[in-house]
Design a protein around this motif. Sequence first.
Motif, PDB file in Angstrom:
ATOM      1  N   ASP A  13       0.815  -1.209   0.000  1.00  0.00           N
ATOM      2  CA  ASP A  13       0.000   0.000   0.000  1.00  0.00           C
ATOM      3  C   ASP A  13       0.855   1.267   0.000  1.00  0.00           C
ATOM      4  O   ASP A  13       0.499   2.263  -0.603  1.00  0.00           O
ATOM      5  CB  ASP A  13      -0.924   0.031   1.223  1.00  0.00           C
ATOM      6  N   LYS A  14       1.982   1.238   0.691  1.00  0.00           N
ATOM      7  CA  LYS A  14       2.814   2.437   0.830  1.00  0.00           C
ATOM      8  C   LYS A  14       4.036   2.435  -0.069  1.00  0.00           C
ATOM      9  O   LYS A  14       4.537   3.478  -0.450  1.00  0.00           O
ATOM     10  CB  LYS A  14       3.274   2.576   2.286  1.00  0.00           C
ATOM     11  N   THR A  15       4.535   1.239  -0.379  1.00  0.00           N
ATOM     12  CA  THR A  15       5.751   1.138  -1.190  1.00  0.00           C
ATOM     13  C   THR A  15       5.652  -0.024  -2.181  1.00  0.00           C
ATOM     14  O   THR A  15       4.817  -0.916  -2.021  1.00  0.00           O
ATOM     15  CB  THR A  15       6.993   0.877  -0.304  1.00  0.00           C
ATOM     16  N   ARG A  35       8.307   4.778  -3.286  1.00  0.00           N
ATOM     17  CA  ARG A  35       7.291   5.296  -2.357  1.00  0.00           C
ATOM     18  C   ARG A  35       6.039   5.545  -3.177  1.00  0.00           C
ATOM     19  O   ARG A  35       6.083   6.278  -4.168  1.00  0.00           O
ATOM     20  CB  ARG A  35       7.743   6.638  -1.754  1.00  0.00           C
ATOM     21  N   ARG A  36       4.930   4.990  -2.763  1.00  0.00           N
ATOM     22  CA  ARG A  36       3.700   5.142  -3.544  1.00  0.00           C
ATOM     23  C   ARG A  36       3.097   6.533  -3.355  1.00  0.00           C
ATOM     24  O   ARG A  36       2.952   7.004  -2.242  1.00  0.00           O
ATOM     25  CB  ARG A  36       2.705   4.069  -3.152  1.00  0.00           C
ATOM     26  N   ASP A  42       3.187   6.091  -9.728  1.00  0.00           N
ATOM     27  CA  ASP A  42       3.864   4.825  -9.420  1.00  0.00           C
ATOM     28  C   ASP A  42       4.212   4.092 -10.714  1.00  0.00           C
ATOM     29  O   ASP A  42       5.330   3.608 -10.887  1.00  0.00           O
ATOM     30  CB  ASP A  42       2.970   3.923  -8.561  1.00  0.00           C
ATOM     31  N   LYS A 119      13.509  -1.038   7.654  1.00  0.00           N
ATOM     32  CA  LYS A 119      12.264  -0.519   7.096  1.00  0.00           C
ATOM     33  C   LYS A 119      12.458   0.019   5.688  1.00  0.00           C
ATOM     34  O   LYS A 119      11.589  -0.092   4.845  1.00  0.00           O
ATOM     35  CB  LYS A 119      11.729   0.616   7.972  1.00  0.00           C
ATOM     36  N   ASP A 123      11.122  -3.977   1.571  1.00  0.00           N
ATOM     37  CA  ASP A 123      10.287  -4.260   0.400  1.00  0.00           C
ATOM     38  C   ASP A 123      11.131  -4.593  -0.824  1.00  0.00           C
ATOM     39  O   ASP A 123      10.780  -5.457  -1.609  1.00  0.00           O
ATOM     40  CB  ASP A 123       9.360  -3.079   0.101  1.00  0.00           C
TER      41      ASP A 123
END
Length: 141
Positions: A13-15, A35-36, A42, A119, A123
């Motif tokens: 969702d975020k990356t 980073r989304r 994106d 962190k 991903d």
Amino acid sequence: MLDGRIMGLDVGDKTIGVAVSDLMGITAQGVKTVRRVGKKKDIEELKAIIKERQVNKIVSGLPKNMNGTLGPQGEKVIKFCELLEQETGIKIEYWDERLSTVAAERSLIEADVRREKRKKVIDMLAAVIILQGYLDSKRIL
């Protein structure tokens, strides 16, 4: 020998973790964590990597529930990938990623990487694990 590279994605969702194979399709290297911001941006960023790295195939991790069913996150990933496929014209294959983030976290902890740094790269590393799993499965055949 491939005629281009394979891109591995860990869509969250975020990356979005991004990895790319070498030209022979043997190893996966981490490229970056995107980073989304919004689907359009994106996809533009991914298209730039595709062009720069001469990617002609994409493998996306597909998060499934432990019993093998598709949850809401899996459906989001498929929706995003369908959009990416339309925008790039590149066929996307899915790879069961159930334990990729867990494996990524474990290898970072074993490497004694501090939490803040973990962190930032988790991903991308999960994308490497997804792509490497896919590449290994193709080599066995």
